[in-house]
Scaffold this motif. Structure first.
Motif, PDB file in Angstrom:
ATOM      1  N   GLY A 119     -14.790   3.010   1.706  1.00  0.00           N
ATOM      2  CA  GLY A 119     -13.463   2.567   1.287  1.00  0.00           C
ATOM      3  C   GLY A 119     -13.407   2.252  -0.200  1.00  0.00           C
ATOM      4  N   HIS A 120     -12.231   2.425  -0.781  1.00  0.00           N
ATOM      5  CA  HIS A 120     -12.031   2.096  -2.197  1.00  0.00           C
ATOM      6  C   HIS A 120     -10.577   1.718  -2.434  1.00  0.00           C
ATOM      7  CE1 HIS A 120     -11.799   3.556  -6.658  1.00  0.00           C
ATOM      8  NE2 HIS A 120     -11.813   2.233  -6.562  1.00  0.00           N
ATOM      9  N   PRO A 121     -10.285   0.412  -2.476  1.00  0.00           N
ATOM     10  CA  PRO A 121      -8.927  -0.019  -2.838  1.00  0.00           C
ATOM     11  C   PRO A 121      -8.735   0.157  -4.342  1.00  0.00           C
ATOM     12  CG  PRO A 121     -10.338  -1.922  -2.469  1.00  0.00           C
ATOM     13  CD  PRO A 121     -11.164  -0.708  -2.171  1.00  0.00           C
ATOM     14  N   MET A 122      -7.803   1.017  -4.734  1.00  0.00           N
ATOM     15  CA  MET A 122      -7.655   1.359  -6.150  1.00  0.00           C
ATOM     16  C   MET A 122      -6.676   0.394  -6.815  1.00  0.00           C
ATOM     17  SD  MET A 122      -7.881   5.489  -5.852  1.00  0.00           S
ATOM     18  CE  MET A 122      -8.589   5.737  -7.472  1.00  0.00           C
ATOM     19  N   ALA A 123      -7.144  -0.837  -6.949  1.00  0.00           N
ATOM     20  CA  ALA A 123      -6.338  -1.885  -7.569  1.00  0.00           C
ATOM     21  C   ALA A 123      -7.263  -2.778  -8.371  1.00  0.00           C
ATOM     22  CB  ALA A 123      -5.611  -2.697  -6.497  1.00  0.00           C
ATOM     23  N   GLY A 124      -6.693  -3.517  -9.289  1.00  0.00           N
ATOM     24  CA  GLY A 124      -7.506  -4.396 -10.115  1.00  0.00           C
ATOM     25  C   GLY A 124      -6.638  -5.341 -10.912  1.00  0.00           C
ATOM     26  N   LEU A 137      -2.580  -8.101  -4.177  1.00  0.00           N
ATOM     27  CA  LEU A 137      -3.232  -7.201  -5.129  1.00  0.00           C
ATOM     28  C   LEU A 137      -3.186  -5.734  -4.692  1.00  0.00           C
ATOM     29  CD1 LEU A 137      -4.861  -7.151  -7.819  1.00  0.00           C
ATOM     30  CD2 LEU A 137      -6.928  -7.143  -6.403  1.00  0.00           C
ATOM     31  N   PHE A 138      -3.304  -5.482  -3.382  1.00  0.00           N
ATOM     32  CA  PHE A 138      -3.378  -4.104  -2.902  1.00  0.00           C
ATOM     33  C   PHE A 138      -2.014  -3.517  -2.508  1.00  0.00           C
ATOM     34  CE2 PHE A 138      -7.705  -5.674  -1.245  1.00  0.00           C
ATOM     35  CZ  PHE A 138      -8.272  -5.470  -2.491  1.00  0.00           C
ATOM     36  N   GLU A 139      -0.964  -4.307  -2.600  1.00  0.00           N
ATOM     37  CA  GLU A 139       0.351  -3.825  -2.182  1.00  0.00           C
ATOM     38  C   GLU A 139       0.752  -2.585  -2.972  1.00  0.00           C
ATOM     39  OE1 GLU A 139       3.347  -6.820  -2.217  1.00  0.00           O
ATOM     40  OE2 GLU A 139       2.282  -8.137  -0.808  1.00  0.00           O
ATOM     41  N   ASN A 140       1.108  -1.517  -2.239  1.00  0.00           N
ATOM     42  CA  ASN A 140       1.560  -0.239  -2.826  1.00  0.00           C
ATOM     43  C   ASN A 140       0.477   0.490  -3.617  1.00  0.00           C
ATOM     44  OD1 ASN A 140       4.287  -0.489  -1.859  1.00  0.00           O
ATOM     45  ND2 ASN A 140       4.605  -2.028  -3.444  1.00  0.00           N
ATOM     46  N   ALA A 141      -0.754  -0.018  -3.567  1.00  0.00           N
ATOM     47  CA  ALA A 141      -1.869   0.672  -4.227  1.00  0.00           C
ATOM     48  C   ALA A 141      -2.524   1.614  -3.220  1.00  0.00           C
ATOM     49  CB  ALA A 141      -2.895  -0.338  -4.735  1.00  0.00           C
ATOM     50  N   TYR A 142      -3.144   2.676  -3.718  1.00  0.00           N
ATOM     51  CA  TYR A 142      -3.866   3.576  -2.829  1.00  0.00           C
ATOM     52  C   TYR A 142      -5.171   2.938  -2.384  1.00  0.00           C
ATOM     53  CZ  TYR A 142      -0.614   7.324  -3.929  1.00  0.00           C
ATOM     54  OH  TYR A 142       0.518   8.075  -4.051  1.00  0.00           O
ATOM     55  N   TYR A 143      -5.418   2.995  -1.088  1.00  0.00           N
ATOM     56  CA  TYR A 143      -6.675   2.514  -0.518  1.00  0.00           C
ATOM     57  C   TYR A 143      -7.334   3.739   0.097  1.00  0.00           C
ATOM     58  CZ  TYR A 143      -9.772  -1.063   1.542  1.00  0.00           C
ATOM     59  OH  TYR A 143     -10.842  -1.853   1.858  1.00  0.00           O
ATOM     60  N   MET A 144      -8.343   4.282  -0.588  1.00  0.00           N
ATOM     61  CA  MET A 144      -8.985   5.516  -0.168  1.00  0.00           C
ATOM     62  C   MET A 144     -10.055   5.239   0.881  1.00  0.00           C
ATOM     63  SD  MET A 144      -7.189   7.153  -2.359  1.00  0.00           S
ATOM     64  CE  MET A 144      -7.728   8.826  -2.678  1.00  0.00           C
ATOM     65  N   LEU A 145     -10.037   6.021   1.957  1.00  0.00           N
ATOM     66  CA  LEU A 145     -11.058   5.941   2.997  1.00  0.00           C
ATOM     67  C   LEU A 145     -11.818   7.260   3.022  1.00  0.00           C
ATOM     68  CD1 LEU A 145      -9.054   4.237   5.894  1.00  0.00           C
ATOM     69  CD2 LEU A 145     -10.655   3.152   4.299  1.00  0.00           C
ATOM     70  N   ILE A 162      -6.301  -2.847  10.768  1.00  0.00           N
ATOM     71  CA  ILE A 162      -6.563  -4.117  10.088  1.00  0.00           C
ATOM     72  C   ILE A 162      -6.163  -4.044   8.618  1.00  0.00           C
ATOM     73  CG2 ILE A 162      -8.436  -5.609   9.268  1.00  0.00           C
ATOM     74  CD1 ILE A 162      -9.747  -5.196  12.013  1.00  0.00           C
ATOM     75  N   LEU A 163      -6.494  -2.922   7.957  1.00  0.00           N
ATOM     76  CA  LEU A 163      -6.212  -2.801   6.522  1.00  0.00           C
ATOM     77  C   LEU A 163      -4.716  -2.667   6.217  1.00  0.00           C
ATOM     78  CD1 LEU A 163      -9.075  -0.394   5.364  1.00  0.00           C
ATOM     79  CD2 LEU A 163      -8.924  -2.876   5.032  1.00  0.00           C
ATOM     80  N   LEU A 164      -3.950  -2.175   7.162  1.00  0.00           N
ATOM     81  CA  LEU A 164      -2.513  -1.974   6.923  1.00  0.00           C
ATOM     82  C   LEU A 164      -1.793  -3.267   6.545  1.00  0.00           C
ATOM     83  CD1 LEU A 164      -1.511   0.627   9.675  1.00  0.00           C
ATOM     84  CD2 LEU A 164      -1.311   0.915   7.190  1.00  0.00           C
ATOM     85  N   VAL A 165      -2.327  -4.413   6.974  1.00  0.00           N
ATOM     86  CA  VAL A 165      -1.676  -5.683   6.675  1.00  0.00           C
ATOM     87  C   VAL A 165      -1.690  -5.977   5.177  1.00  0.00           C
ATOM     88  CG1 VAL A 165      -3.708  -7.190   6.879  1.00  0.00           C
ATOM     89  CG2 VAL A 165      -1.452  -8.062   7.506  1.00  0.00           C
ATOM     90  N   THR A 166      -2.592  -5.327   4.420  1.00  0.00           N
ATOM     91  CA  THR A 166      -2.635  -5.525   2.970  1.00  0.00           C
ATOM     92  C   THR A 166      -1.470  -4.827   2.269  1.00  0.00           C
ATOM     93  OG1 THR A 166      -3.983  -3.560   2.526  1.00  0.00           O
ATOM     94  CG2 THR A 166      -5.153  -5.609   3.052  1.00  0.00           C
ATOM     95  N   LYS A 167      -0.736  -3.974   3.015  1.00  0.00           N
ATOM     96  CA  LYS A 167       0.387  -3.185   2.503  1.00  0.00           C
ATOM     97  C   LYS A 167      -0.055  -2.117   1.496  1.00  0.00           C
ATOM     98  CE  LYS A 167       3.762  -6.886   3.245  1.00  0.00           C
ATOM     99  NZ  LYS A 167       4.841  -7.708   2.647  1.00  0.00           N
ATOM    100  N   ALA A 168      -1.338  -1.734   1.581  1.00  0.00           N
ATOM    101  CA  ALA A 168      -1.845  -0.649   0.743  1.00  0.00           C
ATOM    102  C   ALA A 168      -1.499   0.686   1.384  1.00  0.00           C
ATOM    103  CB  ALA A 168      -3.355  -0.782   0.589  1.00  0.00           C
ATOM    104  N   LYS A 169      -1.558   1.762   0.586  1.00  0.00           N
ATOM    105  CA  LYS A 169      -1.328   3.111   1.087  1.00  0.00           C
ATOM    106  C   LYS A 169      -2.674   3.723   1.448  1.00  0.00           C
ATOM    107  CE  LYS A 169       2.543   3.635  -2.153  1.00  0.00           C
ATOM    108  NZ  LYS A 169       3.026   4.372  -3.353  1.00  0.00           N
ATOM    109  N   PRO A 284       4.082  10.044 -11.318  1.00  0.00           N
ATOM    110  CA  PRO A 284       4.683   8.974 -10.504  1.00  0.00           C
ATOM    111  C   PRO A 284       4.529   7.624 -11.179  1.00  0.00           C
ATOM    112  CG  PRO A 284       2.608   9.710  -9.555  1.00  0.00           C
ATOM    113  CD  PRO A 284       2.937  10.672 -10.654  1.00  0.00           C
ATOM    114  N   ILE A 285       5.517   6.760 -10.970  1.00  0.00           N
ATOM    115  CA  ILE A 285       5.494   5.427 -11.566  1.00  0.00           C
ATOM    116  C   ILE A 285       4.702   4.463 -10.703  1.00  0.00           C
ATOM    117  CG2 ILE A 285       6.947   3.461 -12.247  1.00  0.00           C
ATOM    118  CD1 ILE A 285       9.128   5.436 -12.965  1.00  0.00           C
ATOM    119  N   ALA A 286       4.637   4.730  -9.395  1.00  0.00           N
ATOM    120  CA  ALA A 286       3.921   3.831  -8.489  1.00  0.00           C
ATOM    121  C   ALA A 286       2.462   3.725  -8.888  1.00  0.00           C
ATOM    122  CB  ALA A 286       4.038   4.345  -7.058  1.00  0.00           C
ATOM    123  N   GLN A 287       1.815   2.668  -8.394  1.00  0.00           N
ATOM    124  CA  GLN A 287       0.438   2.378  -8.786  1.00  0.00           C
ATOM    125  C   GLN A 287      -0.493   3.524  -8.436  1.00  0.00           C
ATOM    126  OE1 GLN A 287      -0.904  -1.363  -7.296  1.00  0.00           O
ATOM    127  NE2 GLN A 287      -2.462  -1.567  -8.843  1.00  0.00           N
ATOM    128  N   GLY A 288      -1.324   3.896  -9.389  1.00  0.00           N
ATOM    129  CA  GLY A 288      -2.266   4.987  -9.167  1.00  0.00           C
ATOM    130  C   GLY A 288      -3.697   4.521  -9.279  1.00  0.00           C
TER     131      GLY A 288
END
Length: 365
Positions: A119-124, A137-145, A162-169, A284-288
């Motif tokens: 896994g790699h949550p692409m946020a910081g 922190l992870f909201e709308n950020a890509y979470y790579m599996l 379980i990870l979906l609750v973080t609202k990450a993609k 895209p403007i969304a978090q990358g």
């Protein structure tokens, strides 16, 4: 059904993941960190429910184990897993920025019947440590599996639920794809930013005022050069082949640009910049992949109290800011006042607020 999540490593990422997961009912978050102060702080702040004094003992009770540690440390810990008495259906995952070496190490775990899903949550954030952890922190950020191709679908579903609750993609890709793409849009740009800063430093020796002029657009485009040098040392070493490939492509592109400049064809040079503008504007403007900074440029006039005025309007509408600065070198940016926000939503509210109360122009770069 009550589940126990054991997070090893309580820095910004591990702490933020813990807070994000606490939104889900039925989870007990247990935390471990080699820094005892981080552990105590995490418990005191409510980031975790329980402190683990021993990794192996805590791992025995866990349904999901998350390694939120540097990749090199994660690999060392993964080697210990076969010697631990784990639950039969435990899922192991990580948060590392590179995936090939992690998944290669995970191959060994398959022989012991241990499920590992990379896994790699692409946020910081520009801040680090448990004190900087945020549930959003992870909201709308890509979470790579990066699961193995033969991973059981039920295991993936358990982790995703379980990870979906973080609202990450949540996105599934191979480790090879992950390391190639992150080299292109994250790892390689960090090297370029660092090299630009080194070049500025050399130029500043002969032309000392250069650093003052760099306070505008140059400072913005090299922001990521301020990232943790130890972390980027490790990322560069772990993904060195992909990064080296990108550097080769960059060298070829720079030679092409050098040829365009030497040729001095106005039409070709204008077309080069026009194409770059079009491609950049279409991004895209969304978090990358890179840490997103939600900056707003405000073109304010120069009179006493104008900054307090703008900030006052934002405060009245409970719009939080994380930073603000006045830019003196403005040739290549859009405004004199730069305000940073925690989220895209806060920035959008600020645009509306400033438009309501003032005639100042606002821009998003």
């Amino acid at each position: 059904m009550k589940q126990t999540i054991f997070i090893i490593g309580l820095g910004l990422i591990g702490g933020s993941l813990a807070l994000g997961l606490k939104r889900k009912d039925g989870l007990t978050i247990v935390g471990y960190d080699s820094n005892e102060n981080s552990l105590v702080t995490a418990k005191k702040l409510g980031v975790i429910d329980e402190i683990a004094s021993n990794m192996e003992d805590a791992a025995q009770q866990a349904d999901i184990i998350v390694f939120a540690t540097p990749v090199s440390i994660t690999i060392d810990l993964m080697k210990l897993l076969p010697t631990w008495k784990l639950k039969e259906n435990v899922i192991i995952t990580d948060t590392g920025s590179t995936k090939n070496e992690i998944m290669n190490a995970a191959e060994v775990l398959k022989h012991f019947g241990i499920t590992f899903i990379g896994g790699h949550p692409m946020a910081g954030s520009h801040k680090s440590g448990i004190g900087a952890a945020r549930a959003y922190l992870f909201e709308n950020a890509y979470y790579m599996l990066t699961p193995f191709v033969d991973e059981a679908e039920e295991n993936l579903k358990r982790l995703k639920d379980i990870l979906l609750v973080t609202k990450a993609k949540l996105v599934e890709i191979s480790a090879q794809e992950h390391d190639h793409m992150t080299a292109t849009v994250s790892h390689f740009p960090h090297l370029i930013a660092a090299s630009l800063v080194h070049q500025l430093s050399e130029e500043n020796k002969s032309f000392p005022f250069t650093k003052q002029l760099a306070a505008g657009g140059f400072r913005d485009i090299t922001r990521i050069a301020s990232s943790n040098p130890i972390m980027w040392r490790d990322i560069t070493m772990q993904n060195r082949q992909e990064i080296s490939n990108q550097l080769q492509l960059w060298t070829e592109e720079m030679l092409r640009l050098k040829h365009l400049i030497e040729k001095a064809d106005q039409k070709d040079i204008e077309e080069y910049f026009a194409q770059a503008k079009q491609i950049r504007d279409d991004l895209p403007i969304a978090q990358g992949a890179l840490y997103s900074v939600y900056d707003l440029y405000v073109d304010v006039p120069d009179y006493a109290g104008v900054i307090s005025e703008v900030i006052g309007y934002l405060a009245k509408e409970d719009i939080s800011i994380t930073n603000l600065r006045i830019v003196e070198t403005r040739e290549d940016i859009f405004g004199i006042l730069v305000i940073s926000f925690q989220s895209m939503e806060d920035r959008a509210k600020a645009v509306k607020c400033i438009a309501t109360h003032t005639s100042f122009d606002t821009y998003i770069a």
